[in-house]
Write a protein that holds these residues in place. Structure first.
Motif, PDB file in Angstrom:
ATOM      1  N   TYR A 165       0.809  -1.219   0.000  1.00  0.00           N
ATOM      2  CA  TYR A 165       0.000   0.000   0.000  1.00  0.00           C
ATOM      3  C   TYR A 165       0.843   1.270   0.000  1.00  0.00           C
ATOM      4  O   TYR A 165       0.357   2.331  -0.398  1.00  0.00           O
ATOM      5  N   LEU A 166       2.109   1.168   0.419  1.00  0.00           N
ATOM      6  CA  LEU A 166       2.950   2.363   0.440  1.00  0.00           C
ATOM      7  C   LEU A 166       3.209   2.876  -0.976  1.00  0.00           C
ATOM      8  O   LEU A 166       3.280   4.089  -1.197  1.00  0.00           O
ATOM      9  N   ALA A 167       3.321   1.962  -1.937  1.00  0.00           N
ATOM     10  CA  ALA A 167       3.523   2.382  -3.324  1.00  0.00           C
ATOM     11  C   ALA A 167       2.287   3.109  -3.843  1.00  0.00           C
ATOM     12  O   ALA A 167       2.401   4.109  -4.570  1.00  0.00           O
ATOM     13  N   LEU A 168       1.100   2.628  -3.492  1.00  0.00           N
ATOM     14  CA  LEU A 168      -0.128   3.306  -3.931  1.00  0.00           C
ATOM     15  C   LEU A 168      -0.253   4.675  -3.285  1.00  0.00           C
ATOM     16  O   LEU A 168      -0.740   5.624  -3.904  1.00  0.00           O
ATOM     17  N   HIS A 169       0.176   4.766  -2.037  1.00  0.00           N
ATOM     18  CA  HIS A 169       0.152   6.067  -1.356  1.00  0.00           C
ATOM     19  C   HIS A 169       1.126   7.027  -2.026  1.00  0.00           C
ATOM     20  O   HIS A 169       0.794   8.184  -2.309  1.00  0.00           O
ATOM     21  N   ASP A 170       2.327   6.544  -2.323  1.00  0.00           N
ATOM     22  CA  ASP A 170       3.343   7.407  -2.930  1.00  0.00           C
ATOM     23  C   ASP A 170       2.927   7.874  -4.320  1.00  0.00           C
ATOM     24  O   ASP A 170       3.260   8.996  -4.728  1.00  0.00           O
ATOM     25  N   SER A 171       2.218   7.023  -5.056  1.00  0.00           N
ATOM     26  CA  SER A 171       1.827   7.372  -6.432  1.00  0.00           C
ATOM     27  C   SER A 171       0.572   8.236  -6.501  1.00  0.00           C
ATOM     28  O   SER A 171       0.223   8.728  -7.580  1.00  0.00           O
ATOM     29  N   GLY A 172      -0.113   8.412  -5.388  1.00  0.00           N
ATOM     30  CA  GLY A 172      -1.362   9.171  -5.388  1.00  0.00           C
ATOM     31  C   GLY A 172      -2.574   8.348  -5.758  1.00  0.00           C
ATOM     32  O   GLY A 172      -3.685   8.892  -5.900  1.00  0.00           O
ATOM     33  N   GLU A 173      -2.422   7.039  -5.895  1.00  0.00           N
ATOM     34  CA  GLU A 173      -3.525   6.164  -6.278  1.00  0.00           C
ATOM     35  C   GLU A 173      -4.443   5.837  -5.101  1.00  0.00           C
ATOM     36  O   GLU A 173      -5.645   5.580  -5.296  1.00  0.00           O
ATOM     37  N   LEU A 174      -3.924   5.878  -3.891  1.00  0.00           N
ATOM     38  CA  LEU A 174      -4.721   5.438  -2.744  1.00  0.00           C
ATOM     39  C   LEU A 174      -6.007   6.247  -2.563  1.00  0.00           C
ATOM     40  O   LEU A 174      -7.068   5.649  -2.302  1.00  0.00           O
ATOM     41  N   PRO A 175      -6.006   7.576  -2.710  1.00  0.00           N
ATOM     42  CA  PRO A 175      -7.278   8.308  -2.580  1.00  0.00           C
ATOM     43  C   PRO A 175      -8.334   7.859  -3.583  1.00  0.00           C
ATOM     44  O   PRO A 175      -9.543   7.844  -3.262  1.00  0.00           O
ATOM     45  N   ARG A 176      -7.927   7.481  -4.783  1.00  0.00           N
ATOM     46  CA  ARG A 176      -8.893   6.987  -5.759  1.00  0.00           C
ATOM     47  C   ARG A 176      -9.536   5.697  -5.282  1.00  0.00           C
ATOM     48  O   ARG A 176     -10.738   5.467  -5.492  1.00  0.00           O
ATOM     49  N   ARG A 177      -8.754   4.851  -4.639  1.00  0.00           N
ATOM     50  CA  ARG A 177      -9.307   3.597  -4.113  1.00  0.00           C
ATOM     51  C   ARG A 177     -10.299   3.878  -2.979  1.00  0.00           C
ATOM     52  O   ARG A 177     -11.317   3.191  -2.853  1.00  0.00           O
ATOM     53  N   VAL A 178      -9.982   4.874  -2.160  1.00  0.00           N
ATOM     54  CA  VAL A 178     -10.907   5.242  -1.086  1.00  0.00           C
ATOM     55  C   VAL A 178     -12.245   5.684  -1.684  1.00  0.00           C
ATOM     56  O   VAL A 178     -13.324   5.279  -1.210  1.00  0.00           O
ATOM     57  N   GLU A 179     -12.193   6.475  -2.730  1.00  0.00           N
ATOM     58  CA  GLU A 179     -13.428   6.936  -3.365  1.00  0.00           C
ATOM     59  C   GLU A 179     -14.174   5.793  -4.039  1.00  0.00           C
ATOM     60  O   GLU A 179     -15.416   5.770  -4.041  1.00  0.00           O
ATOM     61  N   ALA A 180     -13.446   4.858  -4.615  1.00  0.00           N
ATOM     62  CA  ALA A 180     -14.103   3.696  -5.220  1.00  0.00           C
ATOM     63  C   ALA A 180     -14.829   2.881  -4.155  1.00  0.00           C
ATOM     64  O   ALA A 180     -15.937   2.375  -4.385  1.00  0.00           O
ATOM     65  N   ALA A 181     -14.216   2.745  -2.985  1.00  0.00           N
ATOM     66  CA  ALA A 181     -14.871   2.021  -1.894  1.00  0.00           C
ATOM     67  C   ALA A 181     -16.083   2.786  -1.390  1.00  0.00           C
ATOM     68  O   ALA A 181     -17.117   2.183  -1.052  1.00  0.00           O
ATOM     69  N   ARG A 182     -15.987   4.102  -1.340  1.00  0.00           N
ATOM     70  CA  ARG A 182     -17.147   4.917  -0.946  1.00  0.00           C
ATOM     71  C   ARG A 182     -18.314   4.694  -1.923  1.00  0.00           C
ATOM     72  O   ARG A 182     -19.454   4.493  -1.507  1.00  0.00           O
ATOM     73  N   ALA A 183     -18.010   4.703  -3.222  1.00  0.00           N
ATOM     74  CA  ALA A 183     -19.056   4.504  -4.231  1.00  0.00           C
ATOM     75  C   ALA A 183     -19.703   3.135  -4.093  1.00  0.00           C
ATOM     76  O   ALA A 183     -20.920   2.976  -4.295  1.00  0.00           O
ATOM     77  N   LEU A 184     -18.904   2.130  -3.742  1.00  0.00           N
ATOM     78  CA  LEU A 184     -19.427   0.773  -3.589  1.00  0.00           C
ATOM     79  C   LEU A 184     -20.377   0.679  -2.392  1.00  0.00           C
ATOM     80  O   LEU A 184     -21.242  -0.193  -2.346  1.00  0.00           O
ATOM     81  N   THR A 185     -20.209   1.607  -1.444  1.00  0.00           N
ATOM     82  CA  THR A 185     -21.009   1.598  -0.220  1.00  0.00           C
ATOM     83  C   THR A 185     -22.264   2.453  -0.339  1.00  0.00           C
ATOM     84  O   THR A 185     -23.201   2.289   0.441  1.00  0.00           O
ATOM     85  N   ALA A 186     -22.302   3.363  -1.304  1.00  0.00           N
ATOM     86  CA  ALA A 186     -23.404   4.322  -1.395  1.00  0.00           C
ATOM     87  C   ALA A 186     -24.757   3.632  -1.517  1.00  0.00           C
ATOM     88  O   ALA A 186     -25.718   3.969  -0.810  1.00  0.00           O
ATOM     89  N   GLU A 187     -24.876   2.702  -2.448  1.00  0.00           N
ATOM     90  CA  GLU A 187     -26.027   1.784  -2.530  1.00  0.00           C
ATOM     91  C   GLU A 187     -25.385   0.414  -2.477  1.00  0.00           C
ATOM     92  O   GLU A 187     -24.989  -0.130  -3.489  1.00  0.00           O
TER      93      GLU A 187
END
Length: 304
Positions: A6-28
């Motif tokens: 996960y440190l590589a995803l954090h360093d690349s800026g990808e981790l926030p996108r994954r957080v938003e994808a998980a949020r979208a999966l939870t919305a409905e």
């Protein structure tokens, strides 16, 4: 010590996108294969009865997990409340079905992870995370920014959404799913879910694609990979022969824990086939079947 993915995803800026994808999966909610559609961001609860806030029943170093997780410092276990399964024999039903625990904010969840790291644990072990993926990912960047560097363990019941698992690709280093049943009707009767074998097999394939076979460091501590649990049920209700055949086909190097500690709990006595412990012959038979299928990495047995 290897670097958690996960440190590589954090360093690349990808981790926030994954957080938003998980949020979208939870919305409905489509966080698990039930896809119940609960609007959890708006406070609704689904079949699992979990809302938008993380609930933790307890945490600490755990020395009762599999040897590669425990090492000398223990597995940093966080017990999450509620569950997407409804197992009538659950040994942790106060947590999984009754929801015992405390609401935990993202900063508090991050602080728990860091506390477990300071205590010398080898990993952060999320127990029953399926319905709280978004809540975990909300906390993860906060923990990383404060120095988290332990691998994450996804310790689940095996009834997983491949869409959710793809969000976790590159975040989770160690998957530890149950493989509970190989008969769909048995799974429906005792855990209240549809198509468990098909869903679990797809999830196991995706987990193995992401992390491969379990790899350990020079101390025998797990760093990355797949570790599968299979609980021996009385009268072979778990379908062990088919389970081990599938796992051997997935990889003959699959690390497997054949678990012999079943005992009637929760509502098991309402279901006569589950009202007794498996005997020694049933447990030994399960081990023989695993070996005959070609699996050699059996937890607690020579060859791991």
């Amino acid at each position: 010590m290897s670097r958690p993915s996960y440190l590589a995803l954090h360093d690349s800026g990808e981790l926030p996108r994954r957080v938003e994808a998980a949020r979208a999966l939870t919305a409905e909610c489509r966080a698990c294969p039930r896809e119940c559609g609960a609007r959890r961001l708006q406070g609704a609860t689904g079949v699992c009865r979990a809302g938008i806030e993380a609930v933790v029943s307890g945490y600490g170093p755990h020395f009762g997990e599999e040897a590669p997780l425990v090492g000398v410092g223990g597995s940093g276990t966080i017990f999450l409340s509620r569950c997407n399964l409804q197992c009538v024999f659950c040994q942790n039903f106060e947590i999984s079905q009754r929801g015992h625990g405390d609401v935990v904010s993202p900063p508090r969840m991050a602080a728990i992870m860091l506390e477990l790291q300071r205590l010398g644990c080898h990993n952060i072990n999320f127990v029953t995370p399926t319905h709280q993926v978004f809540q975990i990912l909300q906390a993860l960047p906060l923990a990383i920014e404060s120095g988290l560097k332990l691998p994450l363990v996804y310790n689940c019941g095996g009834y997983e959404s491949t869409q959710a698992l793809r969000i976790l690709d590159g975040i989770v280093d160690i998957y530890m799913p149950d493989f509970k049943y190989t008969d769909a009707e048995t799974a429906k009767r005792y855990s209240g879910v549809e198509n468990y074998p098909r869903v679990a097999k797809a999830a196991l394939r995706e987990m193995h694609r992401q992390v491969g076979d379990l790899a350990m460091d020079g101390r025998g501590v797990a760093r990355r990979g797949l570790l599968v649990r299979h609980l021996v049920l009385p009268s072979d209700l778990a379908g062990t022969a088919e389970a081990v055949a599938f796992l051997a086909q997935l990889s003959p190097l699959t690390y497997l824990n054949i678990m012999g500690q079943y005992r009637p709990c929760y509502r098991a006595l309402e279901h006569p086939p589950l009202a007794r412990r498996p005997d020694a012959d049933e447990i030994e038979r399960a081990l023989r079947l695993a070996r005959a299928a070609g699996l050699t990495r059996l937890d607690g047995v020579g060859g791991c």
